[in-house]
Design an enzyme around this catalytic site. Sequence first.
Site, PDB file in Angstrom:
ATOM      1  N   LYS A 194      29.913  42.461  45.294  1.00 15.69           N
ATOM      2  CA  LYS A 194      29.853  42.544  44.051  1.00 15.69           C
ATOM      3  C   LYS A 194      28.571  42.503  43.022  1.00 15.69           C
ATOM      4  CE  LYS A 194      34.465  43.472  44.751  1.00 15.69           C
ATOM      5  NZ  LYS A 194      34.568  43.503  46.006  1.00 15.69           N
TER       6      LYS A 194
HETATM    7  C1  LIG Z   1      39.585  46.344  43.764  1.00 17.65           C
HETATM    8  C2  LIG Z   1      39.519  45.198  44.441  1.00 17.65           C
HETATM    9  N1  LIG Z   1      40.651  44.258  44.344  1.00 17.65           N
HETATM   10  C3  LIG Z   1      40.430  43.255  44.953  1.00 17.65           C
HETATM   11  C4  LIG Z   1      39.513  42.812  45.772  1.00 17.65           C
HETATM   12  C5  LIG Z   1      39.462  41.468  46.489  1.00 17.65           C
HETATM   13  O1  LIG Z   1      38.359  40.742  46.186  1.00 17.65           O
HETATM   14  P1  LIG Z   1      38.418  39.339  47.113  1.00 17.65           P
HETATM   15  O2  LIG Z   1      37.489  39.807  48.218  1.00 17.65           O
HETATM   16  O3  LIG Z   1      37.436  38.447  46.198  1.00 17.65           O
HETATM   17  O4  LIG Z   1      39.534  38.792  47.273  1.00 17.65           O
HETATM   18  C6  LIG Z   1      38.482  43.775  46.219  1.00 17.65           C
HETATM   19  C7  LIG Z   1      37.419  43.481  46.863  1.00 17.65           C
HETATM   20  O5  LIG Z   1      36.778  44.408  47.617  1.00 17.65           O
HETATM   21  C8  LIG Z   1      38.596  44.827  45.342  1.00 17.65           C
HETATM   22  O6  LIG Z   1      37.712  45.874  45.553  1.00 17.65           O
END
Ligand SMILES: Cc1ncc(COP(=O)(O)O)c(C=O)c1O
Length: 406
Positions: free
Chosen positions: A198
């Site tokens: 990110k």
């Molecule tokens: C749109 C979206 N939502 C949620 C997530 C989940 O994030 P995390 O890996 O921090 O749980 C991601 C991760 O790539 C994502 O792209």
Amino acid sequence: MKIPFSPPYIDRAVVEEVADSLQSGWITTGPKVGALEEALRDFCDAGAVLCVNSWTSGAILTLRWLGVQAGDEVIVPAYTYCATALAVLHAGAKPVMVDVEEDFNISLQAIRAAITPRTKAIIPVDIAGYPCDYDAIMGMVQEEGIISRFTPTSPVQEQLGRILVLNDAAHSIGATARSGRRTGACCDVAIFSLHAVKNVTTAEGGAICLNLPEPFSNQAVYATMRMHSLNCQTKDAFSKSQAGGWRYDIVGFGMKCNMPDVNAAIGLAQFRQYADLLSRRKEVFARYASVFARCDWAIVPPAHDGLRESSYHLFALRVRGFGEAQRDAMIDEIARRGVAVNVHFIPLPLLSYFRELGYRIEDYPRAYDSYAREISLPIYPQLTREQQDYAIDAVMHAYKEVAARL
Ligand SMILES: Cc1ncc(COP(=O)(O)O)c(C=O)c1O
């Protein structure tokens, strides 16, 4: 030349901040997490910010705080990463999937059609960092006709008196919504992902931004959620480790998803430079956009509309007239030249688990259409001009190769 898709931004400042945490004698949740929460809160102008160990755990924590249970529904787009829907299932409710618009984001019309008396939350996703229309969504959940059908089944739902809007802001840290507010402060709750790929990362992490209306106190909800992120223990590890501070109680069914300081240190050092890092992302996006805007086969992704502005997390190129097979062949050609690209996203109903739950891709034609011709190009602050040129060249060649076979 080899171009990776999304390497983390690790400079001397990041290494020094992490070393500082390691040498401080305290590596789990403590002062670095506190400083990161404060920095994010000030940046977004949010009511309060709680850091946790992922977007996913933050969303489960939030939905559990809301008190969703079996029989409750949460509206999510079919075009997103699996975590958006999995968090709803983990919290015990049913994800109601809806289709998206041409800009990749959730369809307002589809949200409206999907609302029932069982709807407890809506999770719009800022795909690629481009904010959804929060003014419209917040307006919708406050309409008389929608409020009158809302059926609360928990004390928090009772207090809110309407559907909660939870922004999946996994991609959109630094983006600006229509209201002029940053994502993180333009609906009830927004959660950033601070995962390794990110814009700002803590290796793994998430940040829950609270902007709840009265009579909620965002500070009080922060304290409750923080306790829930620590097994519902009345004292965090730092307080418990102080001389004489050993006694604690467990006052609920919590989770264990706090962010360690050693992780927060990475994000803190990056975030201090975020204005610069974001503007360098924007430059890469603008470069790609200006080149591909001249190609009649390329659809340049949305980034601003005069009011909204993206966080330039992804460059989600679409190829006019291509279907899945040609897109896949184009990716193979690009890969042959050493450039790593990606696809955002495989719509959830195409994934085995969701298909087995009964979701059908035929119900989400726009999600499928965007997916079938999408290729995400490398975009990050440290991507040099030379690398950008090389990636552009690889994409151009790949298109020509595949188009010639049609
Ligand atoms: C749109 C979206 N939502 C949620 C997530 C989940 O994030 P995390 O890996 O921090 O749980 C991601 C991760 O790539 C994502 O792209």
